[in-house]
Motif scaffolding. Structure first.
Motif, PDB file in Angstrom:
ATOM      1  N   PHE A 272       6.509  -1.652  -6.456  1.00  0.00           N
ATOM      2  CA  PHE A 272       7.960  -1.536  -6.594  1.00  0.00           C
ATOM      3  C   PHE A 272       8.663  -1.669  -5.249  1.00  0.00           C
ATOM      4  N   LEU A 273       8.099  -1.046  -4.216  1.00  0.00           N
ATOM      5  CA  LEU A 273       8.690  -1.161  -2.885  1.00  0.00           C
ATOM      6  C   LEU A 273       8.638  -2.595  -2.373  1.00  0.00           C
TER       7      LEU A 273
ATOM      8  N   LEU B 214       2.698  15.897  -1.790  1.00  0.00           N
ATOM      9  CA  LEU B 214       2.209  14.889  -2.732  1.00  0.00           C
ATOM     10  C   LEU B 214       0.744  15.103  -3.076  1.00  0.00           C
TER      11      LEU B 214
ATOM     12  N   LEU C 123      -0.782   6.596  -8.869  1.00  0.00           N
ATOM     13  CA  LEU C 123       0.615   6.779  -8.481  1.00  0.00           C
ATOM     14  C   LEU C 123       1.037   5.793  -7.402  1.00  0.00           C
ATOM     15  N   GLY C 124       0.106   5.471  -6.505  1.00  0.00           N
ATOM     16  CA  GLY C 124       0.457   4.662  -5.345  1.00  0.00           C
ATOM     17  C   GLY C 124       0.612   3.185  -5.630  1.00  0.00           C
TER      18      GLY C 124
ATOM     19  N   MET D  69       8.191   5.313   2.526  1.00  0.00           N
ATOM     20  CA  MET D  69       9.291   5.760   1.665  1.00  0.00           C
ATOM     21  C   MET D  69      10.265   6.649   2.425  1.00  0.00           C
TER      22      MET D  69
ATOM     23  N   ARG E 177      11.388  -4.459  -4.147  1.00  0.00           N
ATOM     24  CA  ARG E 177      12.709  -4.115  -3.650  1.00  0.00           C
ATOM     25  C   ARG E 177      12.980  -4.716  -2.282  1.00  0.00           C
TER      26      ARG E 177
ATOM     27  N   LEU F 270       2.129   5.104   1.787  1.00  0.00           N
ATOM     28  CA  LEU F 270       3.375   5.213   1.036  1.00  0.00           C
ATOM     29  C   LEU F 270       4.349   6.242   1.607  1.00  0.00           C
TER      30      LEU F 270
ATOM     31  N   PRO G 139       1.618   1.331  -8.429  1.00  0.00           N
ATOM     32  CA  PRO G 139       2.920   0.881  -8.946  1.00  0.00           C
ATOM     33  C   PRO G 139       4.075   1.164  -7.988  1.00  0.00           C
ATOM     34  N   THR G 140       4.013   2.294  -7.269  1.00  0.00           N
ATOM     35  CA  THR G 140       5.072   2.588  -6.299  1.00  0.00           C
ATOM     36  C   THR G 140       5.095   1.555  -5.186  1.00  0.00           C
ATOM     37  N   PHE G 141       3.919   1.204  -4.700  1.00  0.00           N
ATOM     38  CA  PHE G 141       3.825   0.207  -3.638  1.00  0.00           C
ATOM     39  C   PHE G 141       4.337  -1.149  -4.114  1.00  0.00           C
TER      40      PHE G 141
ATOM     41  N   THR H 213      -3.967   9.561  -6.782  1.00  0.00           N
ATOM     42  CA  THR H 213      -3.130   8.952  -5.745  1.00  0.00           C
ATOM     43  C   THR H 213      -3.079   7.436  -5.889  1.00  0.00           C
TER      44      THR H 213
END
Length: 329
Positions: free
Chosen positions: A323-324, A290, A316-317, A267, A327, A263, A319-321, A313
């Motif tokens: 989302f990316l 982080l 957190l990782g 990012m 996008r 990530l 949902p962020t992944f 990690t």
């Protein structure tokens, strides 16, 4: 100051902000815990003006763990950045190539053998290096390897290591299972020796700094890099070996921690572009920050009990992944 000099200096301002974020994360890690300390108490303890409980908490427990998290996160993020350049895949990660799996199998065997913590760490390091040589040798075969072939070989080897890990957990003694599972999920609780991992991060940065321009060219493709005079094959070998060693040292220090190497560089490229002179040091700073914050959260979320930092990690990782990915459709 000329306008061009001012514009160039502004490009490196994100490194200043990331350095400040890393320092603030270290301060938070020293202050926050089951026993909270004020920033003034932490500062006085670091200067030697406090003793007793504050000295024990800061200097013996929290500071070594926070510095180890800083170095481990820096190594994982930088290794992920190198792998993404090497495989020319923005979602590449050292763990995909089976390095953590080899380290995990070797460490579990050492735990089952009743070896000391230092020998378990040494076994993990040897397992990661063995997995590196195995993946690289099988991917190369009798000819040259390609990024696709290397990635597929790593996935297969990682699956094999996963099967061996499941077997060792199934046959291992019940009393040893908690420690083995915590190590597999990533745990900073026993990361007391921060010197080697911080030194490895510094040496890696000094080694990669002169290669940044060549990495910028290599990221555009091997044919274009060769046409511009870059020695592509030696550079790729160097990247793979350096990334593997960085991952091995990180895994040796804290066990298997995912998503940092995937990530953080991805990012940062969305924020800073694709200039490796910025991405590599920024990845180290952001990765260390982080992991430091994640470890602080892991030991305070359900205090006095502590969670493995790999759980944080991953929470957190994931949902962020996703989302990316959404996008970038």
């Amino acid at each position: 100051m000329r306008k061009t000099d001012f514009t160039t200096s502004r490009r490196y301002w994100p490194l200043l902000w990331l350095t400040l974020a890393a320092l603030l994360a270290q301060g938070a890690a020293l202050s926050i815990g089951s026993v909270a300390l004020s920033p003034l108490q932490v500062l006085e303890t670091l200067l030697g003006h406090q003793s007793g409980l504050a000295q024990t908490l800061v200097l013996e427990l929290r500071l070594p763990r926070a510095l180890a998290a800083l170095g481990t996160g820096a190594l994982l993020a930088a290794a992920g950045a190198l792998m993404q350049i090497l495989l020319r895949n923005p979602l590449a990660d050292p763990y995909v190539l089976g390095l953590s799996g080899g380290a995990a199998v070797a460490a579990l065997l050492a735990m089952l053998g009743g070896l000391s913590l230092a020998l378990v760490s040494g076994a993990a390091f040897c397992g990661a290096l063995f997995s590196t040589l195995l993946v690289f040798g099988l991917a190369r075969g009798t000819g040259s390897w390609t990024p696709t072939r290397l990635l597929l070989t790593g996935i297969v080897i990682a699956s094999g290591w996963g099967a061996l890990i499941s077997f060792l957990l199934a046959v291992g003694p019940v009393e040893q299972l908690p420690g083995m599972l915590y190590w597999l999920m990533g745990d900073m609780a026993y990361a007391r020796h921060y010197g080697p991992v911080l030194l490895a991060a510094l040496v890696s940065w000094l080694l990669l700094l002169p290669l940044a321009r060549s990495l910028n060219v290599l990221a555009r493709g091997p044919l274009q890099a060769a046409a511009l005079g870059v020695a592509v094959r030696p550079l790729e070998w160097t990247l793979y070996l350096v990334a593997s060693l960085m991952t091995a040292i990180a895994v040796t220090t804290a066990g298997s921690i995912g998503f940092i190497g995937l990530l953080v560089p991805h990012m940062l490229r969305l924020w800073l572009g694709n200039d490796q002179r910025l991405i590599i040091p920024a990845s180290m700073l952001a990765g260390g920050t982080l992991l430091t914050l994640a470890d602080t959260l892991a030991r305070t979320l359900i205090a006095p009990q502590q969670l493995p930092v790999g759980v944080i990690t991953a929470l957190l990782g994931v949902p962020t992944f996703l989302f990316l990915l959404y996008r970038s459709r």
